[in-house]
Design an enzyme around this catalytic site. Structure first.
Site, PDB file in Angstrom:
ATOM      1  N   LYS A   1      -8.708  33.147 -42.336  1.00  0.00           N
ATOM      2  CA  LYS A   1      -8.010  32.529 -41.437  1.00  0.00           C
ATOM      3  C   LYS A   1      -6.606  32.116 -42.145  1.00  0.00           C
ATOM      4  O   LYS A   1      -5.626  31.922 -41.180  1.00  0.00           O
ATOM      5  CB  LYS A   1      -8.685  31.493 -40.679  1.00  0.00           C
ATOM      6  CG  LYS A   1      -9.613  31.683 -39.634  1.00  0.00           C
ATOM      7  CD  LYS A   1     -10.387  30.483 -39.376  1.00  0.00           C
ATOM      8  CE  LYS A   1     -11.276  30.950 -38.103  1.00  0.00           C
ATOM      9  NZ  LYS A   1     -11.793  29.548 -37.485  1.00  0.00           N
TER      10      LYS A   1
ATOM     11  N   ASP B   1      -8.334  27.800 -31.671  1.00  0.00           N
ATOM     12  CA  ASP B   1      -9.713  26.773 -32.010  1.00  0.00           C
ATOM     13  C   ASP B   1      -9.361  25.482 -31.409  1.00  0.00           C
ATOM     14  O   ASP B   1     -10.093  24.810 -30.790  1.00  0.00           O
ATOM     15  CB  ASP B   1      -9.681  26.693 -33.710  1.00  0.00           C
ATOM     16  CG  ASP B   1     -10.717  27.752 -34.154  1.00  0.00           C
ATOM     17  OD1 ASP B   1     -11.272  28.368 -33.525  1.00  0.00           O
ATOM     18  OD2 ASP B   1     -10.496  28.051 -35.451  1.00  0.00           O
TER      19      ASP B   1
HETATM   20  N1  LIG Z   1     -17.595  26.222 -32.509  1.00  0.00           N
HETATM   21  C1  LIG Z   1     -16.625  26.829 -32.903  1.00  0.00           C
HETATM   22  O1  LIG Z   1     -16.072  27.677 -32.130  1.00  0.00           O
HETATM   23  C2  LIG Z   1     -16.348  26.723 -34.212  1.00  0.00           C
HETATM   24  C3  LIG Z   1     -15.171  27.258 -34.825  1.00  0.00           C
HETATM   25  C4  LIG Z   1     -14.719  26.847 -35.842  1.00  0.00           C
HETATM   26  C5  LIG Z   1     -15.546  26.562 -36.980  1.00  0.00           C
HETATM   27  N2  LIG Z   1     -16.900  26.043 -36.392  1.00  0.00           N
HETATM   28  C6  LIG Z   1     -17.919  25.647 -37.214  1.00  0.00           C
HETATM   29  O2  LIG Z   1     -17.326  24.419 -37.845  1.00  0.00           O
HETATM   30  C7  LIG Z   1     -17.606  24.063 -39.359  1.00  0.00           C
HETATM   31  C8  LIG Z   1     -16.529  24.012 -40.137  1.00  0.00           C
HETATM   32  O3  LIG Z   1     -15.971  25.300 -40.124  1.00  0.00           O
HETATM   33  P1  LIG Z   1     -14.229  25.291 -40.774  1.00  0.00           P
HETATM   34  O4  LIG Z   1     -13.820  26.609 -40.649  1.00  0.00           O
HETATM   35  O5  LIG Z   1     -13.601  23.962 -40.626  1.00  0.00           O
HETATM   36  O6  LIG Z   1     -14.660  25.249 -42.473  1.00  0.00           O
HETATM   37  P2  LIG Z   1     -14.059  24.862 -43.746  1.00  0.00           P
HETATM   38  O7  LIG Z   1     -12.715  24.948 -43.501  1.00  0.00           O
HETATM   39  O8  LIG Z   1     -14.994  25.550 -44.832  1.00  0.00           O
HETATM   40  O9  LIG Z   1     -14.310  23.245 -43.734  1.00  0.00           O
HETATM   41  C9  LIG Z   1     -15.645  22.500 -44.210  1.00  0.00           C
HETATM   42  C10 LIG Z   1     -15.339  21.264 -43.699  1.00  0.00           C
HETATM   43  O10 LIG Z   1     -16.709  20.572 -44.013  1.00  0.00           O
HETATM   44  C11 LIG Z   1     -16.719  19.533 -44.927  1.00  0.00           C
HETATM   45  N3  LIG Z   1     -18.159  19.604 -45.690  1.00  0.00           N
HETATM   46  C12 LIG Z   1     -18.637  20.341 -46.098  1.00  0.00           C
HETATM   47  N4  LIG Z   1     -19.657  20.118 -46.670  1.00  0.00           N
HETATM   48  C13 LIG Z   1     -19.688  18.951 -46.620  1.00  0.00           C
HETATM   49  C14 LIG Z   1     -20.746  17.867 -47.082  1.00  0.00           C
HETATM   50  N5  LIG Z   1     -21.870  18.018 -47.695  1.00  0.00           N
HETATM   51  N6  LIG Z   1     -20.321  16.349 -46.565  1.00  0.00           N
HETATM   52  C15 LIG Z   1     -19.252  16.248 -46.113  1.00  0.00           C
HETATM   53  N7  LIG Z   1     -18.604  17.237 -45.595  1.00  0.00           N
HETATM   54  C16 LIG Z   1     -18.725  18.338 -45.952  1.00  0.00           C
HETATM   55  C17 LIG Z   1     -15.674  19.777 -45.577  1.00  0.00           C
HETATM   56  O11 LIG Z   1     -14.986  18.583 -46.497  1.00  0.00           O
HETATM   57  P3  LIG Z   1     -14.200  18.971 -47.910  1.00  0.00           P
HETATM   58  O12 LIG Z   1     -12.666  19.325 -47.334  1.00  0.00           O
HETATM   59  O13 LIG Z   1     -14.181  17.591 -48.505  1.00  0.00           O
HETATM   60  O14 LIG Z   1     -14.729  20.092 -48.314  1.00  0.00           O
HETATM   61  C18 LIG Z   1     -14.501  20.512 -44.833  1.00  0.00           C
HETATM   62  O15 LIG Z   1     -14.095  19.222 -43.942  1.00  0.00           O
HETATM   63  C19 LIG Z   1     -18.517  25.372 -39.506  1.00  0.00           C
HETATM   64  O16 LIG Z   1     -20.101  24.994 -39.431  1.00  0.00           O
HETATM   65  C20 LIG Z   1     -18.095  26.347 -38.754  1.00  0.00           C
HETATM   66  O17 LIG Z   1     -19.431  27.452 -38.201  1.00  0.00           O
HETATM   67  C21 LIG Z   1     -17.226  26.236 -35.258  1.00  0.00           C
END
Ligand SMILES: NC(=O)c1ccc[n+]([C@@H]2O[C@H](COP(=O)([O-])OP(=O)(O)OC[C@H]3O[C@@H](n4cnc5c(N)ncnc54)[C@H](OP(=O)(O)O)[C@@H]3O)[C@@H](O)[C@H]2O)c1
Length: 272
Positions: A68, A104
């Site tokens: 992305k 998003d």
């Molecule tokens: N419903 C939808 O349309 C939609 C759209 C996009 C994403 N999502 C979902 O949203 C989630 C995040 O996606 P993303 O694209 O933003 O991923 P990303 O860029 O990898 O970000 C992950 C986020 O989760 C945090 N995190 C990961 N492990 C953690 C832990 N053990 N404790 C606390 N915080 C933790 C990270 O914190 P750090 O910055 O400290 O690493 C970061 O804020 C995923 O599950 C994805 O499937 C859903």
């Protein structure tokens, strides 16, 4: 019927085989009588893949993890949101020019608006990753937003959008959950696992709880929030609304989101 005029759309990412997007968008093409198909591409070499999109005249793309942010440098133009957020999840091929958008944030906002007012509300957003950034950007324009993230620096970086950033700690959770009207989980905690970013004891009845994680549909956080009596919103609503925005950008058609959700739920059952 597939013929010489059929347009091609697709998803690029790695991995992509569990995505619901092909099910949803192919159902929409059929429903609106659009001669197009949507496929998922598991991509190793992003630059070559984008060149291929141009060379083959592929009409549009969704982009998912891990591309992305990386895809920005290969595109010809960016929407205002995509530029501000620094991330693209939708590409439109307009006469050979590839234009990047981010749906998003608007997807999350539309999901929320189905269930609650957002304007002027106090929103606690957990997570400052790709999705968290997009949601912070969009909601900052109409609500009061606090973002907490495990890596505090990333939450602080979002202060450029006019939100307040801080560390995702138990102390901050306690403080801001008693302040918030709405809490959003945009961390990946709870995705295909039992963990929740919020201890159950900190939830209270009059809180709206939105988890953008959609696998499982009812995460641990949503189950506990439901048990406490909160209004709960699942991540499939965001997936559907962000997909609906992509579809509108590609085709000009504003699709029926209830239909999309039904198709996604059928698709989910098939993939289990
Ligand atoms: N419903 C939808 O349309 C939609 C759209 C996009 C994403 N999502 C979902 O949203 C989630 C995040 O996606 P993303 O694209 O933003 O991923 P990303 O860029 O990898 O970000 C992950 C986020 O989760 C945090 N995190 C990961 N492990 C953690 C832990 N053990 N404790 C606390 N915080 C933790 C990270 O914190 P750090 O910055 O400290 O690493 C970061 O804020 C995923 O599950 C994805 O499937 C859903």
């Amino acid at each position: 019927m597939i013929n010489a005029k059929t347009r091609l759309y697709g998803l690029i990412g790695k991995p992509v085989e569990h995505s619901l997007s092909p099910v949803i968008h192919n159902a929409l093409f059929k429903r609106y009588n659009i001669n197009a198909v949507y496929l998922a591409f598991d991509v190793d070499d992003l630059e070559s893949a984008v060149k291929g999109v141009k060379a083959l005249g592929i009409s549009g793309l969704n982009v998912t993890m891990p591309y992305k942010e990386q895809i920005l440098e290969f595109l010809d133009e960016l929407s205002e949101e995509a530029r501000a957020i620094g991330s693209v999840n939708t590409v439109v091929n307009r006469e050979g020019k590839l234009i990047g958008y981010n749906t998003d944030g608007i997807g999350a906002l539309k999901a929320l608006k189905r269930f609650t007012e957002v304007e002027g509300k106090r929103v606690l957003l957990l997570g400052a990753g790709g999705a968290g950034k997009a949601i912070a950007y969009t909601l900052s324009r109409l609500a009061k937003v606090v973002v907490l993230n495990r890596t505090e620096r990333k939450a602080k970086e979002l202060e450029k959008f006019g939100v307040k950033g801080g560390k995702l700690s138990k102390e901050n959770l306690k403080r801001y959950l008693s302040w918030a009207d709405i809490v959003i989980n945009a961390t990946s905690l709870g995705m295909n696992e039992d963990r929740s970013p919020i201890p159950k004891g900190l939830l209270r009845e009059n809180l709206v709880v939105f988890d953008i994680v959609y696998s499982p549909l009812e995460t641990n956080l949503l189950r506990e929030a439901r048990e406490v009596g909160c209004l709960t919103i699942d991540g499939l609503w965001m997936l559907i609304h962000q997909g609906a925005e992509s579809f509108r950008l590609w085709t000009g058609v504003k699709p029926d989101v209830e239909f999309m959700r039904r198709e996604a739920l059928k698709g989910e059952k098939r993939s289990i």
